[in-house]
Design an enzyme around this catalytic site. Structure first.
Site, PDB file in Angstrom:
ATOM      1  N   GLY A  48       0.867  -1.164   0.000  1.00 26.97           N
ATOM      2  CA  GLY A  48       0.000   0.000   0.000  1.00 26.97           C
ATOM      3  C   GLY A  48       0.899   1.208   0.000  1.00 26.97           C
ATOM      4  O   GLY A  48       2.116   1.076  -0.003  1.00 26.97           O
ATOM      5  N   SER A  49       0.331   2.394  -0.014  1.00 25.76           N
ATOM      6  CA  SER A  49       1.176   3.576   0.015  1.00 25.76           C
ATOM      7  C   SER A  49       0.967   4.283   1.343  1.00 25.76           C
ATOM      8  O   SER A  49       0.108   3.904   2.133  1.00 25.76           O
ATOM      9  CB  SER A  49       0.823   4.500  -1.143  1.00 25.76           C
ATOM     10  OG  SER A  49      -0.471   5.003  -0.947  1.00 25.76           O
ATOM     11  N   ASP A  95      -2.416   5.200   2.293  1.00 27.57           N
ATOM     12  CA  ASP A  95      -3.356   4.193   2.800  1.00 27.57           C
ATOM     13  C   ASP A  95      -3.159   3.951   4.293  1.00 27.57           C
ATOM     14  O   ASP A  95      -3.837   3.141   4.885  1.00 27.57           O
ATOM     15  CB  ASP A  95      -3.159   2.849   2.089  1.00 27.57           C
ATOM     16  CG  ASP A  95      -3.222   3.001   0.591  1.00 27.57           C
ATOM     17  OD1 ASP A  95      -4.094   3.742   0.130  1.00 27.57           O
ATOM     18  OD2 ASP A  95      -2.398   2.376  -0.097  1.00 27.57           O
ATOM     19  N   LYS A 148      -0.211   2.889   5.622  1.00 25.00           N
ATOM     20  CA  LYS A 148       0.624   1.707   5.817  1.00 25.00           C
ATOM     21  C   LYS A 148       1.657   1.919   6.932  1.00 25.00           C
ATOM     22  O   LYS A 148       1.778   1.098   7.839  1.00 25.00           O
ATOM     23  CB  LYS A 148       1.352   1.372   4.516  1.00 25.00           C
ATOM     24  CG  LYS A 148       2.235   0.150   4.625  1.00 25.00           C
ATOM     25  CD  LYS A 148       2.740  -0.245   3.274  1.00 25.00           C
ATOM     26  CE  LYS A 148       3.498   0.906   2.643  1.00 25.00           C
ATOM     27  NZ  LYS A 148       4.921   0.726   2.572  1.00 25.00           N
ATOM     28  N   LEU A 180      36.119   0.563 -33.233  1.00 26.70           N
ATOM     29  CA  LEU A 180      35.083   1.473 -33.714  1.00 26.70           C
ATOM     30  C   LEU A 180      34.910   1.361 -35.230  1.00 26.70           C
ATOM     31  O   LEU A 180      35.794   0.873 -35.940  1.00 26.70           O
ATOM     32  CB  LEU A 180      35.470   2.913 -33.365  1.00 26.70           C
ATOM     33  CG  LEU A 180      35.481   3.282 -31.884  1.00 26.70           C
ATOM     34  CD1 LEU A 180      36.105   4.658 -31.704  1.00 26.70           C
ATOM     35  CD2 LEU A 180      34.063   3.247 -31.322  1.00 26.70           C
ATOM     36  N   SER A 186      31.607  -5.230 -32.795  1.00 23.73           N
ATOM     37  CA  SER A 186      31.359  -6.015 -31.574  1.00 23.73           C
ATOM     38  C   SER A 186      31.622  -5.196 -30.310  1.00 23.73           C
ATOM     39  O   SER A 186      32.598  -5.425 -29.610  1.00 23.73           O
ATOM     40  CB  SER A 186      32.165  -7.315 -31.574  1.00 23.73           C
ATOM     41  OG  SER A 186      33.513  -7.091 -31.912  1.00 23.73           O
TER      42      SER A 186
END
Lengths: 632, 300
Positions: A34-35, A38, A40, A472, A545
């Site tokens: 929950g946050s 809420d 929590k 490169l 690569s």
């Protein structure tokens, strides 16, 4: 103070009796979802406060903090109790996972407190992985929200057998039964749709303490258990696991001397007694338990959750990562699986890249294919996906480089749950839950051929090699590779040159330049090079690569010493200045995307066998240097 | 089939053993930090259980400050011998040379002997994993620390770059030069520690039990005059029945007045008491986030 927690009187009067009761307590681990909105943190703070887990000095600090940064005016802000690191406290949010402890007469509890927002999905998954139960918090005024669905889905995905729907802030809706019933009905419909067969709904008020430790006077219409009574009563996974067949992943082989060989590990499921028949996987060898050894003497039995040491009656091979099981009920062994994956790293998953996969006590190399789909954690919809990014959850095929003993995650967290580790950064980048095996390794056979790779090579009177040039774009790879091949041909060596641009016209013309496609490009080239070395050839490759892990992947495909990494070292400014094909100009103008060195990274080799500095030698000299190193 | 519900202590024990075996298998050169306190005593006991009948496959390391209680030094040597383990004692040579002490040097004392001393000892021996007895219930910043906690090559802790820890699967991989601190007692509470000591009959330093001891009161702390190095500024030590809830350098560790002379009495007192354990340590007092800051700098 509620009597459910502890009785000061008993402590004061008969400490021995108190200790006797308390040493038989069991332990439940749960997660709260929950946050902060809420309630929590308030709920957890209240559990700690009511169970006297908060001392006077902490309380003084809390009162102080509440006045300074609290959100409850002059009242104690319980949320501050469970906020952790200084940086987070300043931001007013909790991130990460924090573990809290409290105890009642019957049980000790470990609460994993995790944040509720979607960007913290990985944290919730982490907290849920060790929990027996999830408390899903709902604000009675708001009902079932998107986050409620997400949290329930995650709890169910991680295999939590007990779900508690705690409808909080009942005080703010007048303790109205109808509000509660409506929320429960709505939640039940959703829960069933995702496969949650059972849950317990409790109306509570964290702020007022209703139905937390004692029944709420204003909610006489509710006749179920209080939250704590329920937490004290649910069956523990540790108990449930004992009814399953015996499984022990071997962690450590105990060999103090030649006369003793014990296999140590934590029992994942079942029970074991001296004399029981067991089977070791993947080898399949069987034996009998001779004894269960412990510091406190030999044991008559051991059960799921205990860390033990077994001695077997026969001298059979068994090492770390193998699994000892009941003889008549072994686990499966396979090297390819379908699994749910939860991605936990800032860097996206790269399909085809080799990661370390750790399951139980075993670490193997594994690759993950393109996801079959990704699940939208808010709507449970399946979406097409090419990769998984941070907090994404999807389903994909995972292939390991060898057979591993396993069980579906739904049967065993220990034998079906794995983590993925990046081979370069060593970060834990993902978590996986095995659904089932796609092929059992025993069904795959190599076709034996009569003319061996050694025979191919000896006919050509040479040792196969892969001369892998990396660097490169515009560094001079192709030019130098071409010169090297010409020189080798003059020396009667049988060679083949695989060039990046050429391969992309044929074999790999379906691939683009995303990170994932680059990985696949190199994997295919590696496989082709491997076939050519089997044929006895000296293979020269010229590919950018850019990633170390893929170059290492190709090295691992070859025989030891066969792969020669050659770094064509041209600084970016130099390569860009040359710009033979005009590509850098285009990339700078934004016409070319994912161009190495511009908007896509290049990871230079850390210890190449050969390094060519093109700013100080010509292509011709470079080719000679390479030949000189190869054929002294 | 009868189901055997394990007690919370049995489960905590199993978890700690599992963690120790994992480190012994994956680390190249592990070590167990041993501070001679009650948590260290429990940790050492668990290590002996984890590898029995083998002795624990790593040495004990005591990062000494030369200012510990005399009783601690005595138990330290005895406990290592009993476990059949090598004991490494490290004292920061610079602190020795400069005569760093808690009376004249304040915060520098902890910094040089402990924080610096620990870093030096780990570097000197090349230990790549060090067990510590810290618990998550001790202090807020510890509640979020992992069981396997990584340190950069310069021994720093980055709270933002912690690895997720799922199930019983621990990622112990690291680059060369990096090391990890491992906390097998993460999920234990102070009460669990005491109960376990009681149940398993583990030997602890006598200072935890109440006895008549010479004391003075300074800056609100009740300090024991353990040897003649304690500078008395006209004070006369008073014999009081005291005990210690936590042990460190004697000039920095506050005692509590107590008559608890048995383990059940200690537990009783602890349960009825109203101040948290670390209050006796001067180190945490400055500000609530001080421990987190110290940890980032490399304090254990």
């Amino acid at each position: 103070m509620n009597e459910i927690y502890k009785t000061d009187a008993l402590i004061a009067e008969d400490i021995d009796a108190y200790l006797e009761t308390h040493q038989h307590k069991t332990m439940l681990r749960f997660i709260t979802c929950g946050s902060v909105d809420d309630g929590k943190s308030t709920l957890i703070g209240r559990l700690l406060y009511d169970s006297k887990m908060i001392f006077e000095d902490q309380l003084a600090a809390l009162e102080n903090d509440s006045k300074r940064v609290g959100t409850q005016g002059e009242n104690i802000d319980f949320a501050l109790l469970v906020d952790g690191l200084a940086a987070e406290r300043e931001q007013g949010i909790t991130i990460d996972v924090a573990y809290r402890f409290f105890a009642t007469e019957k049980r000790k509890f470990i609460v994993a407190d995790t944040p509720g927002h979607e960007q913290y999905t990985r944290n919730m998954v982490t907290g849920a992985s060790t929990a027996d139960l999830a408390v899903i918090l709902i604000d009675a005024r708001k009902g079932v929200l998107t986050q409620t669905r997400r949290h329930s889905y995650l709890a169910h995905l991680l295999g939590l057998r007990h779900i508690v729907l705690a409808v909080n802030k009942m005080d703010l809706v007048g303790y109205d039964r109808e509000v509660f019933d409506r929320i429960v009905t709505e939640y039940r419909a959703f829960a069933e749709s995702i496969g949650i067969v059972d849950f317990t709904a409790i109306p509570i008020s964290g702020l007022a303490g209703d139905n937390i430790a004692s029944p709420g006077a204003a909610m006489d219409w509710y006749d179920g258990p209080t939250l704590l009574a329920h937490l004290e009563a649910v069956e523990l996974d540790q108990s449930a696991d004992q009814r399953k067949p015996f499984r022990l992943p071997v962690q450590w082989v105990n060999r103090p001397n030649l006369d003793f060989r014990g296999f140590s590990g934590t029992i994942a499921a079942g029970q074991i007694h001296p004399g029981d028949e067991v089977r070791v996987l993947p080898s399949g060898k069987t034996s009998r338990v001779a004894k269960i050894v412990s510091f406190d003497g030999e044991l008559d039995r051991a059960v799921a959750g205990q860390a033990v040491t077994l001695c077997l009656a026969d001298e059979i091979d068994c090492s770390r990562g193998q699994v000892i099981t009941a003889a008549n009920s072994p686990v499966e062994v396979a090297d390819q699986f379908e699994a749910s994956l939860i991605w936990m790293d800032e860097e996206d998953m790269v399909p085809g890249r080799a990661y370390w996969l750790k399951i139980g006590a075993q670490t193997v190399s594994a690759t993950v294919a393109h996801p079959k789909y990704q699940t939208n954690v808010n709507t449970m919809e399946h979406l097409a996906a090419k990769t998984l990014d941070l907090n994404a959850i999807g389903v994909a095929v995972v292939t390991t480089d060898r057979d591993i003993p396993f069980a579906p995650y739904a049967e065993s967290r220990d034998l079906g749950g794995f983590i993925l580790i990046d081979k370069l950064t060593n970060r834990t980048v993902g978590a996986g839950l095995i659904h089932f095996a796609l092929r059992r390794a025993s069904n795959i056979h190599w076709q034996a051929t009569d003319i061996s790779r050694d025979h191919h090579a000896s006919l050509k009177n040479q040792q196969p090699k892969v001369l892998w040039m990396t660097g490169l774009s515009g560094s001079g790879k192709s030019t130098i590779a071409n010169l090297v091949e010409k020189k080798l041909a003059r020396m009667n060596r049988h060679t083949f040159l695989l060039d990046g641009d050429n391969v992309r016209h044929g074999l790999n013309k379906d691939l683009g330049f995303t990170d994932a496609d680059r990985v696949e490009n190199i994997r295919r080239v590696g496989e082709v090079a491997k076939l050519m070395t089997d044929a006895g050839l000296i293979v020269i490759t010229a590919f950018i690569s850019p990633f170390r892990s893929e170059r290492e992947m190709v090295r691992a495909m070859m025989q030891p010493g066969e792969f020669v990494e050659i770094f064509i070292d041209t600084p970016l400014e130099e390569a860009e200045k040359r710009d033979v094909k005009g590509l850098y100009a285009k990339a700078r103008a934004g016409e070319l995307k994912n161009f190495t060195g511009i908007d896509s990274p290049y990871e230079p080799p850390e210890a190449p066998q050969i390094r060519i500095d093109t700013t100080s030698v010509s292509a011709e000299e470079a080719a000679e240097q390479i030949i000189a190193k190869l054929i002294p | 089939m009868t189901i055997q519900s394990l007690t919370h202590l049995q489960r905590l024990e199993a978890e700690a053993i599992h963690i120790m075996r994992e480190v012994a298998s994956e680390a190249e050169k592990p070590v167990m930090l041993y501070s001679v306190g009650k948590d260290s005593a429990v940790m050492l006991h668990l290590a002996r259980k984890a590898f029995y009948p083998s002795p624990p496959p790593f040495p004990l390391l005591h990062v000494d400050t030369t200012w510990k209680f005399r009783d601690m030094y005595a138990l330290r040597d005895r406990a290592a011998r009993k476990a059949g383990m090598q004991l490494i004692v490290y004292q920061n040579p610079e602190a020795v040379k400069r005569g760093i002490n808690p009376f004249d040097h304040g915060a520098l004392h902890t910094d040089m002997w402990k924080t610096e001393g620990l870093k030096q000892a780990l570097d000197l021996h090349g230990f790549d994993a060090a067990f510590g007895g810290a618990r998550r219930d001790e202090e807020k910043s510890r509640a979020k620390e992992r069981i396997f906690s990584f340190r950069t090559a310069s021994q720093r802790w980055d709270p933002k770059a912690q690895r997720p820890e799922l199930w019983r699967v621990y990622n112990a991989r690291k680059a060369k030069g990096e090391s990890m601190r491992v906390f097998p007692l993460s999920n234990w509470t102070e009460l669990d520690i005491w109960q376990y000591i009681h149940l398993e009959n583990i030997e602890i330093v006598p200072l935890y039990f109440a006895a008549e001891r010479p004391t003075v009161i300074r800056d609100g702390l009740l300090l024991m005059v353990d040897d003649e190095r304690f500078p008395l500024n006209g004070e006369t030590p008073v014999m009081r029945s005291v005990r210690f809830r936590t042990l460190g350098c004697y000039p920095l560790t506050g005692a509590v007045e107590s008559r608890a002379s048995t383990l059940p009495e200690i537990i009783q007192e602890m349960l009825l008491t109203t101040t948290s354990e670390r209050q006796g340590r001067a180190i945490d007092h400055d500000q609530s986030a001080s421990m987190e800051k110290k940890k980032q700098e490399g304090y254990f």
